[in-house]
Design an enzyme around this catalytic site. Structure first.
Site, PDB file in Angstrom:
ATOM      1  N   HIS A  87       0.824  -1.209   0.000  1.00 26.63           N
ATOM      2  CA  HIS A  87       0.000   0.000   0.000  1.00 26.63           C
ATOM      3  C   HIS A  87       0.859   1.260   0.000  1.00 26.63           C
ATOM      4  O   HIS A  87       0.565   2.232  -0.712  1.00 26.63           O
ATOM      5  CB  HIS A  87      -0.919  -0.021   1.220  1.00 26.63           C
ATOM      6  CG  HIS A  87      -1.696   1.242   1.413  1.00 26.63           C
ATOM      7  ND1 HIS A  87      -1.728   1.916   2.609  1.00 26.63           N
ATOM      8  CD2 HIS A  87      -2.456   1.968   0.561  1.00 26.63           C
ATOM      9  CE1 HIS A  87      -2.468   2.993   2.482  1.00 26.63           C
ATOM     10  NE2 HIS A  87      -2.926   3.046   1.255  1.00 26.63           N
ATOM     11  N   GLU A  90       2.113   1.908  -3.451  1.00 20.84           N
ATOM     12  CA  GLU A  90       1.059   2.514  -4.280  1.00 20.84           C
ATOM     13  C   GLU A  90       1.103   4.034  -4.154  1.00 20.84           C
ATOM     14  O   GLU A  90       1.021   4.764  -5.153  1.00 20.84           O
ATOM     15  CB  GLU A  90      -0.302   1.972  -3.857  1.00 20.84           C
ATOM     16  CG  GLU A  90      -1.482   2.642  -4.521  1.00 20.84           C
ATOM     17  CD  GLU A  90      -2.611   2.911  -3.551  1.00 20.84           C
ATOM     18  OE1 GLU A  90      -3.091   4.069  -3.502  1.00 20.84           O
ATOM     19  OE2 GLU A  90      -3.028   1.977  -2.859  1.00 20.84           O
ATOM     20  N   HIS A  91       1.259   4.545  -2.930  1.00 30.29           N
ATOM     21  CA  HIS A  91       1.375   5.992  -2.731  1.00 30.29           C
ATOM     22  C   HIS A  91       2.625   6.546  -3.417  1.00 30.29           C
ATOM     23  O   HIS A  91       2.593   7.628  -4.007  1.00 30.29           O
ATOM     24  CB  HIS A  91       1.437   6.306  -1.234  1.00 30.29           C
ATOM     25  CG  HIS A  91       0.115   6.292  -0.548  1.00 30.29           C
ATOM     26  ND1 HIS A  91      -0.420   7.392   0.097  1.00 30.29           N
ATOM     27  CD2 HIS A  91      -0.811   5.301  -0.398  1.00 30.29           C
ATOM     28  CE1 HIS A  91      -1.588   7.083   0.619  1.00 30.29           C
ATOM     29  NE2 HIS A  91      -1.850   5.815   0.338  1.00 30.29           N
ATOM     30  N   GLU A 167      -3.521   7.617   7.683  1.00 28.90           N
ATOM     31  CA  GLU A 167      -4.603   6.911   7.003  1.00 28.90           C
ATOM     32  C   GLU A 167      -5.004   5.662   7.794  1.00 28.90           C
ATOM     33  O   GLU A 167      -6.193   5.351   7.934  1.00 28.90           O
ATOM     34  CB  GLU A 167      -4.125   6.520   5.603  1.00 28.90           C
ATOM     35  CG  GLU A 167      -5.218   6.143   4.638  1.00 28.90           C
ATOM     36  CD  GLU A 167      -4.667   5.962   3.239  1.00 28.90           C
ATOM     37  OE1 GLU A 167      -4.949   4.899   2.655  1.00 28.90           O
ATOM     38  OE2 GLU A 167      -3.973   6.862   2.730  1.00 28.90           O
TER      39      GLU A 167
END
Length: 478
Positions: A87, A90-91, A167
């Protein structure tokens, strides 16, 4: 109204950060033959010389296109100590290449009149843009560049890891039910990598280094482990030409070998509790069940499909069995109750029953009521009218989903990531429509004993009246 395939199709498998496409500015029509009612045609698949898969789904009802890059890597491919790196990476793909400054990718897509985002799941990572069809060439050039040439300074990593941590706090740690499901996954699964959260453990995020992300990128972001999906007002031959121009020059590298990490048999019920500030308690019963791995005839596939029909009988429409039995009447036991079957994915799947106790009722009472409804199906079976009702709703849902080009592209990418054929949706409908009442009764009797069960209970604590809602971090992409 609940979707009749809740927790079954693309949005299932606990895909934590899946983002949807929205309306975009449209370019003038480029085809004089298009009509509003012109149907979509069948998807076609190509393989480039470097191993990259290309899937194209023409749909000429509007002058737009969806371009998606799928990488068959997600949280299940991480190793202990670096959970959350899929994840995080992905950022980082939005943080630049040798040609693009951090954030410039998004600015260029916006300037085209398009929208873009990305998502990470247990099984895959995806990047998508919805644009005027005439901008496909430019978007493919941008995406191919960051897929092959992602790079960023350490300072960008240090800023973004803080966004990812916030997040996690916002979406998981401040969300009691999300925390409960994280605990359930870590309890239900011992060997399967599905035990790790997609967002990563906070201690792993604290210890994450820029090199961890770079190593993960170098290992998994190779053409043989990726697929480009294009849907919309496009011609397959032209899309293939553009793909060969922009993606075809990326050097070929083999995808890493994956070792099986099979979950050992469970031998007894597992129970976990999570205490957190919340308004209501909550209970979830997660049963290990067979999954649909292919459409070849097999007992496992037949049972997975029958379990999906069982979930729909219990909770596939307003007024279904759980709704009637648990949430209605003066002595109702629950404010809400649900059921869902995982059905398919790269890892093991769960059938989940869940409920929120009504005022004055306990999670234990809801658990007993949920189990009683499954036992009733095992004992008495289901009616043909119930089966017909859920099957009719599935057929309608299949028709309605074609209104979204984004949904068509996302479905095709998901099927590719799971190793399923492009027509998996049609095959699924055919198989589901053939499931009998006897099959549903049989799986209700077989798979809901304690040896397959993990029970998670949320115990509410008083809320801190001084606590303020957490503000979403700058840079939140989902």
């Amino acid at each position: 109204m609940k979707h009749p395939l809740r927790r079954v199709a693309v949005a299932c498998c606990a895909t934590l950060f899946l983002a949807g496409g929205g309306a975009i500015a449209q370019a003038p029509a480029t085809s004089t033959s298009r009509t509003a009612s012109e149907p979509a045609t069948a998807p076609v698949q190509f393989t480039l010389a470097n191993g990259l898969t290309l899937i194209v789904k023409p749909d000429r009802r509007a002058p737009t296109a969806v371009h998606m890059l799928w990488v068959r890597v997600g949280a299940m491919d991480e190793v202990d100590g670096t959970s959350g790196v899929a994840h995080l990476l992905e950022h980082m793909l939005f943080k630049g290449t040798a040609r693009l400054a951090p954030g410039e990718f998004s600015r260029r897509v916006a300037a085209m009149g398009g929208r873009e985002n990305a998502f990470t799941g247990r099984d895959y990572t995806g990047y998508h843009q919805q644009i005027p069809a005439g901008k496909l060439d430019e978007v493919m050039r941008l995406e191919a560049d960051r897929f092959a040439n992602n790079r960023w300074p350490d300072e960008e990593f240090r800023r973004e890891i803080e966004v990812v941590k916030e997040e996690r706090r916002l979406r998981i740690e401040d969300a009691p039910r999300s925390m409960l499901y994280e605990v359930i996954s870590g309890t239900a699964f011992l060997a399967s990598p599905y035990r790790r959260p997609i967002s990563g453990w906070m201690s792993d995020l604290d210890a994450m280094t820029p090199q961890d992300a770079r190593d993960f990128y170098q290992r998994w972001y190779v053409p043989a482990n990726a697929a480009v999906v294009v849907a919309g007002d496009v011609d397959p031959a032209e899309v293939l030409r553009l793909a060969e121009r922009h993606y075809g020059s990326i050097p070929a590298r083999a995808a890493p070998a994956r070792k099986p990490r099979a979950e050992p048999p469970q031998a007894g019920v597992r129970r976990v509790e999570h205490k957190a500030p919340a308004e209501q308690s909550y209970v979830a019963l997660s049963y290990k069940v067979p999954q649909l791995r292919s459409f070849e005839p097999s007992a496992e596939a037949d049972e997975a499909l029958a379990l999906t029909v069982l979930a729909a009988v219990l909770d596939g429409y307003s007024g279904a069995r759980l709704d009637r039995a648990l949430t209605q009447g003066e002595d109702r036991v629950a404010d809400s109750a649900g059921a869902g079957n995982g059905l398919w994915g790269r890892g093991p799947q769960l059938f989940t029953l869940d409920g929120v106790p009504a005022p004055g009722k306990t999670p234990e009472q809801v658990e007993a009521a949920l189990r009683a409804e499954v036992a009733r199906v095992a004992r008495e079976g289901v009616s043909e009218s119930e089966l017909q009702r859920v099957k009719t709703r599935w057929i309608a849902a299949e028709v309605y989903k074609r209104d979204s080009v984004f949904s068509q592209a996302r479905e095709l990418g998901t099927f590719w990531s799971w190793g399923l054929p492009l027509d998996a949706a049609e095959r699924l409908m055919d198989r589901l429509k053939a499931v009998t009442a006897q099959q549903v009764q049989a799986v209700a009797a077989k798979y809901f004993g304690d040896d397959q069960l993990t029970v998670g209970t949320l115990r509410p604590l008083p809320r801190d009246p001084a606590a303020r809602p957490r503000t979403p971090p700058a840079g939140l992409r989902h």
